[in-house]
Design a protein around this motif. Structure first.
Motif, PDB file in Angstrom:
ATOM      1  N   GLU A  74       0.951  -1.055  -0.034  1.00 39.35           N
ATOM      2  CA  GLU A  74      -0.200   0.012  -0.002  1.00 39.35           C
ATOM      3  C   GLU A  74       0.639   1.600  -0.037  1.00 39.35           C
ATOM      4  OE1 GLU A  74      -3.872  -1.270   2.614  1.00 39.35           O
ATOM      5  OE2 GLU A  74      -2.330  -1.094   2.989  1.00 39.35           O
ATOM      6  N   ALA A  75       1.906   1.574   0.950  1.00 40.46           N
ATOM      7  CA  ALA A  75       2.668   2.720   0.753  1.00 40.46           C
ATOM      8  C   ALA A  75       3.140   2.718  -0.353  1.00 40.46           C
ATOM      9  CB  ALA A  75       3.735   2.225   1.304  1.00 40.46           C
ATOM     10  N   ILE A  76       3.868   1.300  -1.052  1.00 40.91           N
ATOM     11  CA  ILE A  76       4.930   2.146  -2.308  1.00 40.91           C
ATOM     12  C   ILE A  76       3.643   2.405  -3.195  1.00 40.91           C
ATOM     13  CG2 ILE A  76       6.242   0.312  -4.274  1.00 40.91           C
ATOM     14  CD1 ILE A  76       6.895  -1.253  -2.112  1.00 40.91           C
ATOM     15  N   LEU A  77       2.657   1.468  -3.116  1.00 36.10           N
ATOM     16  CA  LEU A  77       1.339   2.381  -4.617  1.00 36.10           C
ATOM     17  C   LEU A  77       0.929   3.559  -4.052  1.00 36.10           C
ATOM     18  CD1 LEU A  77      -0.746   1.532  -6.672  1.00 36.10           C
ATOM     19  CD2 LEU A  77      -2.134  -0.158  -5.070  1.00 36.10           C
ATOM     20  N   HIS A  78       1.009   3.818  -2.751  1.00 32.06           N
ATOM     21  CA  HIS A  78       0.810   5.599  -2.668  1.00 32.06           C
ATOM     22  C   HIS A  78       1.627   6.623  -3.322  1.00 32.06           C
ATOM     23  CE1 HIS A  78      -1.343   8.845   0.675  1.00 32.06           C
ATOM     24  NE2 HIS A  78      -0.062   9.151   0.797  1.00 32.06           N
ATOM     25  N   ALA A  79       2.929   6.494  -2.632  1.00 28.29           N
ATOM     26  CA  ALA A  79       4.421   6.781  -2.751  1.00 28.29           C
ATOM     27  C   ALA A  79       4.188   7.057  -5.140  1.00 28.29           C
ATOM     28  CB  ALA A  79       5.894   6.248  -2.493  1.00 28.29           C
ATOM     29  N   LEU A  80       3.736   5.608  -4.930  1.00 28.08           N
ATOM     30  CA  LEU A  80       3.827   6.303  -6.959  1.00 28.08           C
ATOM     31  C   LEU A  80       2.954   6.176  -7.355  1.00 28.08           C
ATOM     32  CD1 LEU A  80       5.203   2.248  -7.235  1.00 28.08           C
ATOM     33  CD2 LEU A  80       6.324   3.887  -7.941  1.00 28.08           C
ATOM     34  N   ASN A  81       1.371   6.484  -6.524  1.00 25.79           N
ATOM     35  CA  ASN A  81       0.347   7.626  -7.176  1.00 25.79           C
ATOM     36  C   ASN A  81       0.613   8.717  -6.764  1.00 25.79           C
ATOM     37  OD1 ASN A  81      -1.146   5.722  -8.971  1.00 25.79           O
ATOM     38  ND2 ASN A  81      -2.126   5.171  -7.035  1.00 25.79           N
ATOM     39  N   ARG A  82       1.149   9.522  -6.049  1.00 27.54           N
ATOM     40  CA  ARG A  82       1.317  10.776  -5.216  1.00 27.54           C
ATOM     41  C   ARG A  82       2.586  11.304  -5.281  1.00 27.54           C
ATOM     42  NH1 ARG A  82      -2.580  12.271  -1.073  1.00 27.54           N
ATOM     43  NH2 ARG A  82      -3.866  10.379  -1.396  1.00 27.54           N
ATOM     44  N   LEU A  83       3.612  10.964  -5.636  1.00 28.30           N
ATOM     45  CA  LEU A  83       4.663  11.046  -6.461  1.00 28.30           C
ATOM     46  C   LEU A  83       5.432  10.942  -8.008  1.00 28.30           C
ATOM     47  CD1 LEU A  83       7.126  10.258  -2.898  1.00 28.30           C
ATOM     48  CD2 LEU A  83       6.059  12.368  -3.679  1.00 28.30           C
ATOM     49  N   ALA A  84       4.077  10.131  -8.119  1.00 29.40           N
ATOM     50  CA  ALA A  84       4.907   9.594  -9.678  1.00 29.40           C
ATOM     51  C   ALA A  84       3.164   9.178 -10.541  1.00 29.40           C
ATOM     52  CB  ALA A  84       5.073   8.493  -9.598  1.00 29.40           C
ATOM     53  N   TYR A  85       3.021   8.955 -11.532  1.00 27.59           N
ATOM     54  CA  TYR A  85       1.605   8.932 -12.551  1.00 27.59           C
ATOM     55  C   TYR A  85       1.131   7.384 -11.788  1.00 27.59           C
ATOM     56  CZ  TYR A  85       1.567  14.158 -14.132  1.00 27.59           C
ATOM     57  OH  TYR A  85       2.098  14.992 -13.908  1.00 27.59           O
ATOM     58  N   GLY A  86       1.212   6.820 -11.046  1.00 25.74           N
ATOM     59  CA  GLY A  86       1.084   6.072 -11.350  1.00 25.74           C
ATOM     60  C   GLY A  86       1.765   4.728 -11.541  1.00 25.74           C
ATOM     61  N   PRO A  87       1.935   3.155 -11.412  1.00 20.05           N
ATOM     62  CA  PRO A  87       3.330   2.484 -11.293  1.00 20.05           C
ATOM     63  C   PRO A  87       2.527   1.249 -12.652  1.00 20.05           C
ATOM     64  CG  PRO A  87       0.686   1.186  -9.934  1.00 20.05           C
ATOM     65  CD  PRO A  87       0.686   3.223 -10.506  1.00 20.05           C
ATOM     66  N   ARG A  88       3.594   1.224 -13.204  1.00 22.58           N
ATOM     67  CA  ARG A  88       3.554   0.226 -14.253  1.00 22.58           C
ATOM     68  C   ARG A  88       3.982  -1.089 -13.419  1.00 22.58           C
ATOM     69  NH1 ARG A  88       8.695   3.205 -16.534  1.00 22.58           N
ATOM     70  NH2 ARG A  88       9.381   2.935 -14.456  1.00 22.58           N
ATOM     71  N   PRO A  89       3.665  -1.417 -14.985  1.00 25.22           N
ATOM     72  CA  PRO A  89       3.984  -3.842 -14.282  1.00 25.22           C
ATOM     73  C   PRO A  89       5.183  -3.856 -14.127  1.00 25.22           C
ATOM     74  CG  PRO A  89       2.958  -3.355 -16.044  1.00 25.22           C
ATOM     75  CD  PRO A  89       2.753  -1.782 -16.660  1.00 25.22           C
ATOM     76  N   GLY A  90       5.700  -3.848 -12.997  1.00 23.11           N
ATOM     77  CA  GLY A  90       6.852  -4.339 -12.101  1.00 23.11           C
ATOM     78  C   GLY A  90       7.093  -3.047 -10.898  1.00 23.11           C
ATOM     79  N   ASP A  91       6.358  -2.053 -11.008  1.00 23.60           N
ATOM     80  CA  ASP A  91       7.135  -0.798 -10.679  1.00 23.60           C
ATOM     81  C   ASP A  91       6.969  -1.047  -9.204  1.00 23.60           C
ATOM     82  OD1 ASP A  91       8.004   0.322 -11.977  1.00 23.60           O
ATOM     83  OD2 ASP A  91       6.382   1.757 -11.974  1.00 23.60           O
ATOM     84  N   ILE A  92       6.514  -1.786  -8.430  1.00 26.64           N
ATOM     85  CA  ILE A  92       6.073  -1.821  -6.726  1.00 26.64           C
ATOM     86  C   ILE A  92       7.100  -2.377  -6.540  1.00 26.64           C
ATOM     87  CG2 ILE A  92       4.514  -3.026  -5.212  1.00 26.64           C
ATOM     88  CD1 ILE A  92       2.106  -1.949  -6.473  1.00 26.64           C
ATOM     89  N   GLU A  93       7.156  -3.885  -7.353  1.00 25.02           N
ATOM     90  CA  GLU A  93       8.393  -4.737  -7.156  1.00 25.02           C
ATOM     91  C   GLU A  93       9.909  -4.492  -6.855  1.00 25.02           C
ATOM     92  OE1 GLU A  93       9.819  -7.992  -5.214  1.00 25.02           O
ATOM     93  OE2 GLU A  93       8.130  -7.401  -5.146  1.00 25.02           O
ATOM     94  N   ARG A  94      10.016  -3.614  -7.962  1.00 23.78           N
ATOM     95  CA  ARG A  94      11.258  -2.466  -8.006  1.00 23.78           C
ATOM     96  C   ARG A  94      11.594  -2.215  -7.242  1.00 23.78           C
ATOM     97  NH1 ARG A  94       9.815  -3.370 -13.973  1.00 23.78           N
ATOM     98  NH2 ARG A  94       8.587  -1.385 -13.946  1.00 23.78           N
ATOM     99  N   VAL A  95      10.459  -0.775  -6.614  1.00 26.47           N
ATOM    100  CA  VAL A  95      10.960  -0.382  -5.550  1.00 26.47           C
ATOM    101  C   VAL A  95      10.606  -0.934  -4.207  1.00 26.47           C
ATOM    102  CG1 VAL A  95       9.379   1.343  -4.145  1.00 26.47           C
ATOM    103  CG2 VAL A  95       9.075   1.387  -6.839  1.00 26.47           C
ATOM    104  N   ARG A  96      10.225  -1.928  -4.737  1.00 26.41           N
ATOM    105  CA  ARG A  96       9.907  -2.575  -2.798  1.00 26.41           C
ATOM    106  C   ARG A  96      12.476  -3.409  -2.958  1.00 26.41           C
ATOM    107  NH1 ARG A  96       7.815  -6.092   1.088  1.00 26.41           N
ATOM    108  NH2 ARG A  96       5.810  -5.886  -0.720  1.00 26.41           N
TER     109      ARG A  96
END
Length: 682
Positions: A74-96
């Motif tokens: 949730e936190a990673i998704l939140h960051a990608l939605n607020r500080l970026a324009y949302g995740p691309r496929p695989g982004d959540i795992e890459r940030v993790r």
């Protein structure tokens, strides 16, 4: 069919009349669900973690951040939605794997991130690298281009005529001489007349002449429509306007390439926070592309003013916008002058002439009195308060910043002489001391008398360091990144950082991001995506391969946010109430279905690779997979129920009602989930 009015949370929506086709009926059902969800201020749809979850050991991916209410995903998704324009496929795992704190630190320092891939995509748009002078020369207004072509045609005709006459008269030396003289004299006279009669030439020779560059006032509802009609960015997304073709040399192509580049960067740039901040500051210091010559100035404005200062010192950003030809022209400050300037210049000329003739003992006669009934000269300049007002109300102090109308006038006086040199040739910033008001001014109780251009710079310094500015800018940043009604305690801490860091935007952002309020459950999915954010985040979520971004640009306009076409200086709103209406939600869902279903020119989406081949055999499995992929597995029961009711729809099953074998259309499933209320939030 026609449905009744719907009231929710203070908003009134009227459902439009639409044809009862399966597709429109499907869109209507989902839009109703979106309206019910978006019309009220609800917390995140995810359930609050249980006590057992709270006692779990903190995830290493969240180390160094004050995150206690959100899971790692949730936190990673939140960051990608607020500080970026949302995740691309695989982004959540890459940030993790990188760790969220390290990813954020990289985003706050965009120059540390290599971004050659997106720059390669932008090579196809030559106007992005051109100077203002080159844009004006290579993309002239249609009438101007026609006049230039006419002059060239006349010159060529005259040259051919001279050659023909000279050849015909070759048999007689006397006739040749007479014909040559006559033809030469007539041609020269004709050329001189053509040059003298050319309005473009006279304007170039007199660049200080105020030009009729202000657009007529438009009704608020008609502003966006008119802008889209003029710049052809809001029509059928699958049609390329003729003026925007590869061989087009019309001015509207400049704005079109700016919009295409903006979409391209937002989708593909690794410097995501940089793109978000560029969008934020452009709206804060908005300039309307539809106002006259500003279409030529916008490229440099965004490239050389907004982007380099997006995470720097606020004072430097304000100064850069104040000197920008785009802002000087948009708010008419390039025409602002001390009302006494013309009289003062006339007196100085008279004194110089008298001194010159005085050397030879010839007294200069006194200057005749001007009859006041004759009025001022047609092009005489006066004080313009537009920029002074917006500088305080929208750029720095805010509407409740404690200034008065007298302060507006004094600020306008301070910026007299901040103008443009040759606005229709190269439009460089110029300070003209002859137009400046030299007398002292009093702004917010402070004396402004630094002299010349320094008067305006002193005003900027005063406003940039004012406590009201610190609070106003902090509030706008918190509203953009946290919630429509940000916590006052957070805003106060951000304002303190603003003042203690001398307006360091990066430092203010760090204070906000490393706050518990930013990561609170209340902030999670609390913001509504603007049309631009929705279009970009959808393309990123689907991993869409975009060959040409123009259809996406046109969809942004169709949903309600035509890029660079906001006429008021306020810029586009960042609050939900501006974007929650039934018509826009129908367009949002239709866009999602078109993008996910490969119904959009220049964009290719592979829903099968995202949802899996096995999902195509079972509608419910496909829906569950789509909810997991695009919504992080979190969807309200009402959303799931609405979506499940559509699983038997022939459009979803790619079959007629009596077909025995059915194949699930994964593009439709993906489009429906992207049109769900949860995806409309960030």
């Amino acid at each position: 069919m026609r449905l009744p009015n719907f009231h929710a949370s203070g908003f009134t929506f009227r459902f439009p009349s639409i044809a009862a086709t399966p597709k429109s009926f499907l869109a209507l059902i989902l839009s109703l669900a979106c309206t019910l969800s978006l019309g009220v201020d609800l917390p995140g749809v995810a359930a609050t973690p249980s006590a057992k979850d709270k006692k779990q050991k903190p995830d290493p991916a969240l180390k160094g951040l004050p995150i206690t209410e959100l899971s790692a995903d949730e936190a990673i998704l939140h960051a990608l939605n607020r500080l970026a324009y949302g995740p691309r496929p695989g982004d959540i795992e890459r940030v993790r794997q990188l760790s969220l704190a390290k990813w954020i630190d990289q985003q706050l320092n965009p120059n540390s991130i290599e971004d050659k891939a997106v720059e390669a995509r932008l090579q196809d748009y030559p106007t992005l690298r051109m100077s203002t002078a080159k844009l004006i020369a290579e993309y002239p207004q249609p009438k101007q281009a026609e006049k230039q072509a006419l002059r060239q045609a006349r010159a060529q005709t005259q040259q051919e005529q001279r050659r023909s006459d000279a050849g015909a008269a070759a048999s007689s030396a006397a006739q040749e001489t007479q014909s040559s003289q006559t033809q030469s004299g007539g041609s020269d006279a004709q050329a001189a007349t053509s040059t003298a009669d050319s309005p473009q030439q006279s304007e170039a020779d007199n660049p200080d002449k105020p030009a009729p560059m202000k657009e007529p006032a438009m009704e608020p509802d008609a502003a966006a429509k008119g802008a889209r009609r003029r710049d052809a960015l809001g029509g059928d997304p699958n049609n390329i306007p003729r003026a925007l073709g590869e061989d087009s040399k019309r001015p509207r192509r400049i704005v079109a390439e700016l919009a295409v580049a903006k979409i391209t960067r937002a989708i593909y740039s690794e410097r995501q926070l940089q793109q978000v901040m560029d969008d934020f500051w452009f709206n804060h210091f908005n300039v309307f592309a539809g106002k006259g010559e500003d279409r030529y100035y916008l490229t440099s404005y965004e490239r050389d003013v907004i982007q380099p200062h997006a995470l720097g010192k606020f004072k430097d950003l304000v100064t850069a916008t104040a000197k920008s030809p785009a802002m000087l022209f948009y708010l008419d400050n390039f025409l602002s002058a001390d009302p006494r300037a013309a009289q003062r210049q006339a007196m100085e000329r008279a004194m110089r002439q008298q001194a010159r003739y005085g050397r030879f003992g010839r007294p200069w006669p006194p200057r005749p009195r001007v009859n006041p009934q004759q009025g001022a000269k047609k092009n005489e300049r006066g004080l313009n308060e537009n920029y002074g007002r917006e500088l305080m109300e929208l750029h720095t102090l805010g509407v409740e910043g404690g200034y008065t109308q007298k302060d507006v006038t004094e600020v306008a006086r301070s910026f007299t002489g901040w103008t443009l040199e040759k606005p229709r040739q190269y439009a460089d910033f110029k300070f003209d001391d002859r137009l400046h008001d030299p007398d002292p001014k009093i702004v917010l109780g402070k004396k402004i008398h630094a002299g010349g251009m320094k008067d305006g710079e002193q005003v900027i310094d005063l406003l940039a360091h004012h406590p009201s500015t610190a609070k106003f800018i902090s509030t706008k940043l918190a509203r953009r990144f946290v919630s429509d009604n940000p916590p006052p305690a957070l805003v106060n801490r951000m304002a303190e950082t603003f003042q203690s860091s001398d307006g360091d935007i990066r430092a203010v952002m760090k204070t906000m991001i490393w706050s518990p309020e930013f990561w609170s459950r209340e902030a999670y999915r609390a913001k509504i995506k603007t049309p631009f954010e929705l279009v970009v985040s959808s393309a990123r979520a689907l991993g869409t391969d975009v060959d040409t971004s123009l259809p996406l640009v046109q969809w942004v306009g169709r949903i309600g946010e035509p890029l660079y076409q906001c006429q008021p200086p306020t810029g586009y709103s960042d609050k939900a109430e501006a974007w929650v209406n039934t018509g826009a939600l129908l367009n949002r869902l239709n866009f999602s279905l078109a993008l996910a279903g490969n119904k959009m020119r220049g964009a290719r989406t592979d829903a099968t690779s995202l949802l899996g081949v096995n999902a195509s055999a079972e509608p419910k499995a496909a829906l569950d997979r789509a909810v997991q992929v695009f919504l992080g597995g979190q969807a309200a029961p009402a959303t799931v129920e609405t979506l499940q009711k559509q699983l038997d729809n022939p459009q979803v099953l790619q079959a007629k009602l009596d077909d025995a074998r059915k194949q699930v259309d994964l593009g439709v499933i993906a489009g429906l989930v992207l049109g769900a209320p949860e995806f409309q939030r960030r």
